[in-house]
Write a protein that holds these residues in place. Structure first.
Motif, PDB file in Angstrom:
ATOM      1  N   GLY A  31      39.952 -10.119 -40.790  1.00  0.00           N
ATOM      2  CA  GLY A  31      38.599  -9.718 -40.417  1.00  0.00           C
ATOM      3  C   GLY A  31      37.568 -10.798 -40.688  1.00  0.00           C
ATOM      4  N   VAL A  32      37.684 -11.445 -41.832  1.00  0.00           N
ATOM      5  CA  VAL A  32      36.753 -12.523 -42.169  1.00  0.00           C
ATOM      6  C   VAL A  32      36.940 -13.704 -41.210  1.00  0.00           C
ATOM      7  CG1 VAL A  32      36.153 -14.233 -43.937  1.00  0.00           C
ATOM      8  CG2 VAL A  32      36.521 -11.848 -44.576  1.00  0.00           C
ATOM      9  N   SER A  33      38.190 -14.040 -40.929  1.00  0.00           N
ATOM     10  CA  SER A  33      38.473 -15.145 -40.004  1.00  0.00           C
ATOM     11  C   SER A  33      37.928 -14.847 -38.615  1.00  0.00           C
ATOM     12  CB  SER A  33      39.984 -15.397 -39.922  1.00  0.00           C
ATOM     13  OG  SER A  33      40.489 -15.794 -41.163  1.00  0.00           O
ATOM     14  N   LEU A  34      38.091 -13.609 -38.177  1.00  0.00           N
ATOM     15  CA  LEU A  34      37.562 -13.209 -36.876  1.00  0.00           C
ATOM     16  C   LEU A  34      36.049 -13.373 -36.845  1.00  0.00           C
ATOM     17  CD1 LEU A  34      37.805 -11.882 -34.079  1.00  0.00           C
ATOM     18  CD2 LEU A  34      37.694  -9.680 -35.238  1.00  0.00           C
ATOM     19  N   SER A  35      35.378 -12.951 -37.900  1.00  0.00           N
ATOM     20  CA  SER A  35      33.918 -13.081 -37.965  1.00  0.00           C
ATOM     21  C   SER A  35      33.485 -14.539 -37.931  1.00  0.00           C
ATOM     22  CB  SER A  35      33.389 -12.412 -39.231  1.00  0.00           C
ATOM     23  OG  SER A  35      33.643 -11.033 -39.201  1.00  0.00           O
ATOM     24  N   ILE A  36      34.208 -15.385 -38.648  1.00  0.00           N
ATOM     25  CA  ILE A  36      33.867 -16.808 -38.654  1.00  0.00           C
ATOM     26  C   ILE A  36      34.057 -17.409 -37.272  1.00  0.00           C
ATOM     27  CG2 ILE A  36      34.499 -19.077 -39.573  1.00  0.00           C
ATOM     28  CD1 ILE A  36      35.220 -17.611 -42.206  1.00  0.00           C
ATOM     29  N   MET A  38      33.922 -15.868 -34.414  1.00  0.00           N
ATOM     30  CA  MET A  38      32.863 -15.368 -33.542  1.00  0.00           C
ATOM     31  C   MET A  38      31.547 -16.083 -33.838  1.00  0.00           C
ATOM     32  SD  MET A  38      34.379 -13.279 -31.563  1.00  0.00           S
ATOM     33  CE  MET A  38      33.147 -12.260 -30.810  1.00  0.00           C
ATOM     34  N   ALA A  39      31.296 -16.423 -35.104  1.00  0.00           N
ATOM     35  CA  ALA A  39      30.077 -17.147 -35.471  1.00  0.00           C
ATOM     36  C   ALA A  39      30.066 -18.556 -34.895  1.00  0.00           C
ATOM     37  CB  ALA A  39      29.928 -17.189 -36.989  1.00  0.00           C
ATOM     38  N   ARG A  41      31.090 -19.162 -32.020  1.00  0.00           N
ATOM     39  CA  ARG A  41      31.037 -18.878 -30.582  1.00  0.00           C
ATOM     40  C   ARG A  41      32.387 -19.041 -29.888  1.00  0.00           C
ATOM     41  NH1 ARG A  41      25.551 -18.743 -28.481  1.00  0.00           N
ATOM     42  NH2 ARG A  41      24.140 -19.168 -30.187  1.00  0.00           N
ATOM     43  N   ALA A  43      35.300 -16.813 -28.851  1.00  0.00           N
ATOM     44  CA  ALA A  43      35.840 -15.461 -28.689  1.00  0.00           C
ATOM     45  C   ALA A  43      37.231 -15.486 -28.070  1.00  0.00           C
ATOM     46  CB  ALA A  43      34.908 -14.623 -27.829  1.00  0.00           C
TER      47      ALA A  43
END
Length: 101
Positions: A31-36, A38-39, A41, A43
């Motif tokens: 989850g943290v890796s996914l958020s990073i 996405m941050a 840009r 996807a």
């Protein structure tokens, strides 16, 4: 007794909790890796990883729940645990390639 659960379900539920709980750290890392990602840009990379992980999970479900192993609920949880580890590892690998980690 507190939740009025059928005793026959306690064994499978305990097994499911064991498998899923043992890789909670990997789910958090995913989850943290996914958020990073996405941050940054990106996807597409997480989309590919999650899609491949879903395929791994379906294949694992077939092998561990239906045939040849027939573990039932435990097999489903083990397949999901493996897919989560797989996804987490590739997310972290993606972040290393980007130079974020």
């Amino acid at each position: 007794a507190a939740m009025n659960v059928t005793p026959a379900l306690l064994g499978p539920a305990s097994s499911y909790i064991y498998w899923r709980g043992s890789i909670a750290w990997a789910a958090l890392a995913q989850g943290v890796s996914l958020s990073i990602m996405m941050a940054t840009r990106d996807a597409i990379t997480p989309l590919k990883i999650v899609a491949l992980s879903a395929v791994v999970n379906v294949i694992g479900d077939a092998l561990l729940c239906v045939w040849p192993v027939r573990w039932g609920v435990s097999g489903a949880a083990a397949a999901t645990a493996f897919a989560t580890l797989f996804s987490s590892a590739f997310m972290i690998r993606g972040l290393k390639k980007k130079g974020v980690l």
